[in-house]
Scaffold this active site. Structure first.
Site, short mmCIF file in Angstrom:
data_model
loop_
_atom_site.label_atom_id
_atom_site.label_comp_id
_atom_site.label_asym_id
_atom_site.label_seq_id
_atom_site.Cartn_x
_atom_site.Cartn_y
_atom_site.Cartn_z
N ASP A 18 0.81 -1.23 0.00
CA ASP A 18 0.00 0.00 0.00
C ASP A 18 0.84 1.27 0.00
OD1 ASP A 18 -2.27 -1.61 0.10
OD2 ASP A 18 -2.25 -1.65 2.29
N LYS A 21 1.85 2.20 -5.14
CA LYS A 21 2.36 1.65 -6.41
C LYS A 21 1.43 1.98 -7.56
CE LYS A 21 2.34 -2.40 -4.42
NZ LYS A 21 2.10 -2.03 -3.01
N GLY A 45 -4.63 -4.11 -3.83
CA GLY A 45 -5.59 -3.05 -4.12
C GLY A 45 -4.78 -1.81 -4.48
N HIS A 46 -4.75 -1.48 -5.76
CA HIS A 46 -3.91 -0.38 -6.24
C HIS A 46 -4.80 0.78 -6.68
CE1 HIS A 46 -0.32 -3.28 -7.15
NE2 HIS A 46 -0.75 -3.35 -5.90
N THR A 134 -5.85 -11.69 3.60
CA THR A 134 -7.03 -11.06 3.00
C THR A 134 -8.15 -12.09 2.77
OG1 THR A 134 -6.10 -11.41 0.80
CG2 THR A 134 -5.64 -9.29 1.85
N GLN A 229 1.97 -6.01 -3.29
CA GLN A 229 2.47 -6.14 -1.92
C GLN A 229 3.78 -5.35 -1.78
OE1 GLN A 229 1.29 -9.44 -3.46
NE2 GLN A 229 -0.62 -8.51 -2.86
P1 GDP Z 1 -0.71 0.41 -3.55
O1 GDP Z 1 -1.33 -0.85 -3.10
O2 GDP Z 1 0.77 0.44 -3.31
O3 GDP Z 1 -1.06 0.77 -4.96
O4 GDP Z 1 -1.31 1.58 -2.61
P2 GDP Z 1 -2.86 1.77 -2.23
O5 GDP Z 1 -3.56 2.34 -3.40
O6 GDP Z 1 -3.39 0.55 -1.59
O7 GDP Z 1 -2.73 2.85 -1.06
C1 GDP Z 1 -2.14 4.09 -1.25
C2 GDP Z 1 -3.17 5.17 -0.90
O8 GDP Z 1 -2.50 6.42 -0.81
C3 GDP Z 1 -4.24 5.36 -1.95
O9 GDP Z 1 -5.43 5.75 -1.32
C4 GDP Z 1 -3.69 6.49 -2.81
O10 GDP Z 1 -4.72 7.21 -3.47
C5 GDP Z 1 -3.01 7.34 -1.78
N1 GDP Z 1 -1.83 8.10 -2.22
C6 GDP Z 1 -0.81 7.70 -3.03
N2 GDP Z 1 0.16 8.64 -3.08
C7 GDP Z 1 -0.24 9.64 -2.26
C8 GDP Z 1 0.37 10.88 -1.85
O11 GDP Z 1 1.46 11.24 -2.24
N3 GDP Z 1 -0.36 11.64 -0.96
C9 GDP Z 1 -1.58 11.28 -0.50
N4 GDP Z 1 -2.21 12.08 0.37
N5 GDP Z 1 -2.18 10.11 -0.86
C10 GDP Z 1 -1.51 9.31 -1.71
P1 IMO Z 2 -0.92 -4.09 -2.28
O1 IMO Z 2 -0.48 -4.67 -3.61
C1 IMO Z 2 -0.89 -4.56 2.07
C2 IMO Z 2 -0.97 -8.66 3.60
C3 IMO Z 2 -2.21 -9.13 4.35
C4 IMO Z 2 -1.57 -10.10 5.31
C5 IMO Z 2 -0.46 -10.74 4.48
C6 IMO Z 2 -0.85 -12.08 3.85
O2 IMO Z 2 -2.20 -3.35 -2.34
O3 IMO Z 2 0.20 -3.35 -1.64
P2 IMO Z 2 -2.45 -12.74 1.83
O4 IMO Z 2 -3.92 -12.51 1.61
O5 IMO Z 2 -1.59 -12.15 0.77
O6 IMO Z 2 -2.11 -14.18 2.10
O7 IMO Z 2 -2.12 -11.97 3.21
O8 IMO Z 2 -0.17 -9.82 3.46
N1 IMO Z 2 -1.24 -8.12 2.25
C7 IMO Z 2 -1.15 -6.82 1.94
N2 IMO Z 2 -0.93 -5.74 2.71
N3 IMO Z 2 -1.02 -4.42 0.74
C8 IMO Z 2 -1.24 -5.49 -0.06
O9 IMO Z 2 -1.25 -5.41 -1.41
C9 IMO Z 2 -1.34 -6.76 0.54
N4 IMO Z 2 -1.57 -8.01 0.07
C10 IMO Z 2 -1.47 -8.83 1.12
O10 IMO Z 2 -2.85 -8.07 5.00
O11 IMO Z 2 -0.95 -9.41 6.37
MG MG Z 3 -2.89 -1.49 -1.85
#
Ligand code: GDP
Ligand code: IMO
Ligand code: MG
Length: 443
Positions: A18, A21, A45-46, A134, A229
């Site tokens: 998270d 990416k 979840g991207h 998850t 991840q």
């Molecule tokens: P990912 O899994 O690595 O793609 O990240 P996620 O989308 O799960 O979580 C990142 C969260 O931070 C999302 O809600 C993005 O919209 C938000 N986000 C990403 N970059 C920034 C930033 O520079 N500032 C702020 N405030 N939010 C950001």
């Molecule tokens: P993105 O790509 C954050 C975590 C789960 C749990 C562990 C194992 O959005 O960054 P799993 O279901 O993969 O067997 O769970 O990994 N986890 C993540 N945490 N971002 C993710 O993906 C994750 N995908 C799995 O919360 O701790």
């Molecule tokens: Mg994510």
């Protein structure tokens, strides 16, 4: 030996997932012809945000919102065909065309409903000792793959072949669920019918992605590989056993796409200016106080997939240095600087104290890592808004000093800084090997 071109960039998560990416991949994807996911599944979840649009992508690469980009789901993924079709439908509904811009590897493994039930039942049985997965069936499906009893996309798209291949696995799962967990598996006929229909719908998109990539690279195409991840969730190099079941680093890109490692030209890790983690496991810099709560609220730190509150804490340079070592990083993308606007001081962990020893590496034993107390360097906060700033010079001086100190502690340059969730809320910083791939302006 054939000369490999190095038109391949890999974006990985540098922490516990998270990191942002999705934002980074979407932002630089116009510089590429192909964007490919190489591991994980719909545990990811991207988020991609621009204008008033908001997408939460699970299996489909974050290049999907850009015209002219071919998006690929590699052999290294575990795919729930129902989740993939639901994601495709929801994107189409939002006006994003899906068709010739998406291809799925014939060697990607298929998640069955029983894999997800097994995942959930195991977690439930473990109670507070669970991993906090998850519950999407990710771990059990990689287990089946390693056991060599898995079903692949190539099997799914042929109904006769699928039924023959899946029956032994389904009956094994049904027995295991019943005897170990007292969980009833879904009706076999209904599962078969549902999956055959999924296979029918997905068939036109299923192909040999490794061959496709090889041919396109040969013709001069540029490939962006999108990790899911993060390196601390990597099966080998993360905080085992509190990890996911795949290889999240750039090595995973080679294996998960059928791509020679020598083709990879640049590796970038995305990291937040602080740290978060969802699920269980050690997290030395975790904040259990009002600062942690403020970061969670300001940062909207709730899981994209499960909605669970994310645990929050200070930036951990030991974690980041581990990512530099394992990932061979050329640059960092540092996101969410704006979330720290109200903090003073701001801390960076530069070592762990365990008993009377100070460590600068992560110990292999999880019971040792659980005892790690962070050693911090403190920096003055800037106490003013950085939200939406898109030029480095316009950041408050203390924010620039924090970024410089972080670069020094991590040993890697920041090429891209996030000051908001949207595309234009980004600072581009030339001077790294990512330069050739950065857009001239951010749109
Ligand atoms: P990912 O899994 O690595 O793609 O990240 P996620 O989308 O799960 O979580 C990142 C969260 O931070 C999302 O809600 C993005 O919209 C938000 N986000 C990403 N970059 C920034 C930033 O520079 N500032 C702020 N405030 N939010 C950001
Ligand atoms: P993105 O790509 C954050 C975590 C789960 C749990 C562990 C194992 O959005 O960054 P799993 O279901 O993969 O067997 O769970 O990994 N986890 C993540 N945490 N971002 C993710 O993906 C994750 N995908 C799995 O919360 O701790
Ligand atoms: Mg994510």
């Amino acid at each position: 030996m054939r000369q490999q071109n190095r038109n391949v960039v890999v974006v990985v998560g540098g922490q516990w997932g998270d990191e942002g990416k999705g934002k980074v991949v979407d932002l630089i994807s116009p510089s590429f012809d192909l964007v490919a996911r190489y591991q994980g599944g719909h545990n990811a979840g991207h988020t991609v945000k621009f204008e008033d649009r908001h997408f939460a992508l699970r299996l489909i690469p974050s290049g999907i919102c850009r015209e002219g980009v071919l998006n690929l789901i590699g052999n290294g993924l575990v795919v729930d065909p129902r989740a993939l079709l639901a994601e495709m439908d929801s994107l189409r509904k939002a006006g994003v065309p899906i068709g010739d811009n998406l291809r799925i590897s014939d060697r990607a493994h298929v998640i069955l409903p029983t894999h997800a039930l097994m995942d959930g039942a195991r977690e439930k049985a473990l109670g507070s000792a669970g991993i906090g997965t998850t519950s999407r069936g990710i771990g059990p499906t990689y287990e089946t793959k390693a056991a060599r009893t898995g079903i692949r996309m190539a099997d799914l798209v042929d109904p006769d072949r699928f039924v023959k291949a899946v029956m032994p696995l389904l009956s094994y799962h049904t027995d295991a669920l019943k005897h170990f967990f007292q969980v009833e598996a879904p009706n076999v006929e209904a599962t078969l019918a549902e999956y055959i229909e999924c296979g029918r719908r997905l068939a036109p998109m299923v192909t040999d992605v490794s061959v496709l990539i090889s041919e396109r690279l040969e013709a001069g195409a540029r490939l962006l590989c999108e990790g899911a991840q993060g390196l601390m969730l990597d099966l080998d190099h993360g905080t085992y056993p509190f990890v996911t079941s795949s290889s999240c680093g750039p090595g995973g890109a080679a294996i998960g796409l059928g791509l020679p490692p020598s083709a990879i030209g640049v590796v970038v890790a995305v990291m937040k200016a602080y740290t978060t983690r969802v699920g269980s496991g050690p997290f030395p810099t975790e904040l259990h106080d009002e600062i942690g709560e403020r970061i969670r609220t300001r940062g909207g730190e709730f899981g994209t997939v499960t909605g669970r509150p994310r645990r929050t804490g200070w930036f951990d340079a030991i974690v980041a240095r581990t990512a530099v070592r394992i990932g061979g990083l050329d640059a960092l993308a540092l996101t969410k600087l704006d979330i720290l606007d109200e903090e003073d001081p701001i801390r960076i962990c530069v070592g762990y104290r365990i008993g009377d020893r100070t460590l600068t590496e992560i110990p292999a034993r999880i019971d040792h890592y659980e005892q790690a107390c962070p050693v911090y360097r403190d920096f003055p906060g800037w106490k003013s808004s950085t939200a939406g700033i898109s030029e480095f010079e316009r950041l408050p001086e203390k924010a620039r000093q924090y970024v410089a100190a972080l670069e020094e502690e991590v040993g890697c340059r920041v090429a891209l800084l996030g000051t908001g969730a949207k595309r234009h809320e980004t600072i581009l910083r030339p001077g790294t090997r990512l330069d050739a791939w950065l857009p001239a302006t951010v749109r």
